[in-house]
Design an enzyme around this catalytic site. Structure first.
Site, PDB file in Angstrom:
ATOM      1  N   LYS A  15       3.574 -11.625  -1.020  1.00 39.63           N
ATOM      2  CA  LYS A  15       3.731 -10.206  -1.316  1.00 39.63           C
ATOM      3  C   LYS A  15       4.958 -10.009  -2.205  1.00 39.63           C
ATOM      4  O   LYS A  15       5.783 -10.889  -2.342  1.00 39.63           O
ATOM      5  CB  LYS A  15       3.890  -9.401  -0.019  1.00 39.63           C
ATOM      6  CG  LYS A  15       2.556  -9.223   0.707  1.00 39.63           C
ATOM      7  CD  LYS A  15       2.639  -8.302   1.915  1.00 39.63           C
ATOM      8  CE  LYS A  15       3.194  -6.929   1.664  1.00 39.63           C
ATOM      9  NZ  LYS A  15       2.492  -6.168   0.617  1.00 39.63           N
ATOM     10  N   GLU A  58       8.721  -3.912   2.977  1.00 37.26           N
ATOM     11  CA  GLU A  58       7.392  -4.242   3.535  1.00 37.26           C
ATOM     12  C   GLU A  58       7.512  -5.212   4.700  1.00 37.26           C
ATOM     13  O   GLU A  58       6.831  -5.070   5.712  1.00 37.26           O
ATOM     14  CB  GLU A  58       6.500  -4.849   2.441  1.00 37.26           C
ATOM     15  CG  GLU A  58       6.046  -3.827   1.420  1.00 37.26           C
ATOM     16  CD  GLU A  58       5.331  -4.428   0.214  1.00 37.26           C
ATOM     17  OE1 GLU A  58       4.572  -3.702  -0.435  1.00 37.26           O
ATOM     18  OE2 GLU A  58       5.539  -5.629  -0.084  1.00 37.26           O
TER      19      GLU A  58
HETATM   20  C1  5RP Z   1       4.090  -4.721  -3.280  1.00 35.55           C
HETATM   21  C2  5RP Z   1       3.081  -5.624  -2.703  1.00 35.55           C
HETATM   22  C3  5RP Z   1       1.646  -5.253  -2.863  1.00 35.55           C
HETATM   23  O1  5RP Z   1       1.064  -5.146  -1.613  1.00 35.55           O
HETATM   24  C4  5RP Z   1       0.960  -6.310  -3.649  1.00 35.55           C
HETATM   25  O2  5RP Z   1       1.643  -6.450  -4.882  1.00 35.55           O
HETATM   26  C5  5RP Z   1      -0.515  -5.966  -3.896  1.00 35.55           C
HETATM   27  O3  5RP Z   1      -0.598  -4.924  -4.795  1.00 35.55           O
HETATM   28  P1  5RP Z   1      -1.991  -4.327  -5.258  1.00 35.55           P
HETATM   29  O4  5RP Z   1      -2.611  -3.697  -4.056  1.00 35.55           O
HETATM   30  O5  5RP Z   1      -1.599  -3.327  -6.312  1.00 35.55           O
HETATM   31  O6  5RP Z   1      -2.805  -5.456  -5.802  1.00 35.55           O
HETATM   32  O7  5RP Z   1       3.367  -6.628  -2.094  1.00 35.55           O
HETATM   33  O8  5RP Z   1       5.392  -5.242  -3.133  1.00 35.55           O
END
Ligand code: 5RP
Length: 234
Positions: free
Chosen positions: A97, A106
Site C-alpha cells: 500500500k 492507513e
Molecule cells: C493509498 C493506497 C491505496 O489504497 C492504493 O494506492 C490503491 O489505490 P487505488 O484504489 O486508487 O488503486 O494505499 O495510499
C-alpha cells in the site's frame, strides 16, 4: 466508467454490505476506497448512524462533503471495521500500500480496527509482491543517509533497484499528510516480505513502509465476471 473502475465500484458495493448501524469505521484512501466512501455517504443520508475515521486529508474532505460523521483515534481508539484499497495483494493476504501516499495513517487505522478488509480490482492480485514499487515513508532529516540504509536492506533480501524520491505532478517533492517524504523502491519481486519488513522497521528515519502483513482479514476482489472473497469476511 472504465472496466477497472466498474470492478472497483463492485468490490466497494460488496464491502458496503458489511456495514451496519452503530459501527465505527475506518475509511481508506484511493480510487477504490473513494467508491466505498460514496456508498457510506448514501447510507448516512438514508439515516444510518456511523462514526468514521478517514485515513487521509483527501478522504476527510470527501467524507465531510457527504455529511459523514467523523471522529479521531484519540476519541475512538478502537474501530469495528476498516475498508481500504491496495496496490497489490498476494495469496497470504499480504499487501503493498501507499501508492496514494497515505500508508502511515492507513496502517495506524487498520491496526486500530478489529477487522481490515481490502477492496480491489483483479489487477491488484499477484502471486509474488513487488511488481508495484514499495513505498517507504521517511523523515526529511537525513534523507540521503536513510536512503543508503534502505538500499542495504533491500539488497540484502535480494531486491534489485534503488529507492527513488517521490515527486508530485508539479515535479516537486511529494509531502505526506504527516509532513514526510516517500521513497519508492522498484524491485520486480519481493521474495521475503517478512524479512524486508523487519529490516526496514529497524532503520532510523523510516517512519513506516507499505508492506501490510497480518492486517487484512479478507480481500474483496472484482472483475467483469463478478466478485470473489479471499479470506474470511466475518
Ligand atoms: C493509498 C493506497 C491505496 O489504497 C492504493 O494506492 C490503491 O489505490 P487505488 O484504489 O486508487 O488503486 O494505499 O495510499
Amino acid at each position: 466508467m472504465s472496466s477497472a473502475d466498474e470492478a472497483k465500484r463492485k468490490a466497494a458495493a460488496k464491502a458496503a454490505e458489511l456495514v451496519t448501524s452503530g459501527m465505527r469505521l475506518g475509511l481508506g484512501t484511493g480510487s477504490t476506497a473513494k467508491h466505498f466512501v460514496d456508498f457510506i455517504g448514501e447510507k448516512v443520508k438514508s439515516g444510518m448512524d456511523l462514526l468514521c475515521v478517514p485515513t487521509s486529508e483527501q478522504t476527510r474532505q470527501q467524507a465531510l462533503s457527504l455529511g459523514i460523521k467523523l471522529t479521531t483515534l484519540d476519541e475512538t481508539p478502537e474501530l469495528d471495521l476498516t475498508i481500504d484499497g491496495a496496490d497489490e495483494f498476494d495469496p497470504s493476504l499480504r499487501l503493498i500500500k501507499g501508492g496514494g501516499g497515505a500508508l502511515l495513517r492507513e496502517k495506524i487505522v487498520a491496526a486500530a480496527s478489529k477487522r481490515m478488509i481490502v477492496i480491489a480490482d483483479r489487477s491488484k492480485q499477484v502471486s509474488v509482491l513487488g511488481q508495484f514499487p514499495l513505498p517507504i515513508e521517511v523523515i526529511p532529516f537525513g534523507l540521503e543517509a536513510t536512503k543508503r540504509r534502505i538500499q542495504k536492506v533491500i539488497s540484502a533480501v535480494g531486491m534489485r533497484g534503488s529507492p527513488k524520491l517521490r515527486l508530485n505532478a508539479k515535479g516537486e517533492t511529494f509531502i505526506t499528510d504527516e509532513g514526510h517524504y516517500i521513497l519508492d523502491c522498484p524491485s520486480g519481486s519481493i521474495a521475503y516480505p517478512d524479512a524486508l519488513a523487519n529490516g526496514l522497521q529497524n532503520i532510523p528515519g523510516v517512519v513506516e513502509h507499505g508492506l501490510f502483513i497480518g492486517l487484512a482479514k479478507a480481500i474483496i476482489v472484482a472483475d467483469p465476471n463478478g466478485v470473489d472473497i479471499i479470506g474470511e469476511l466475518g
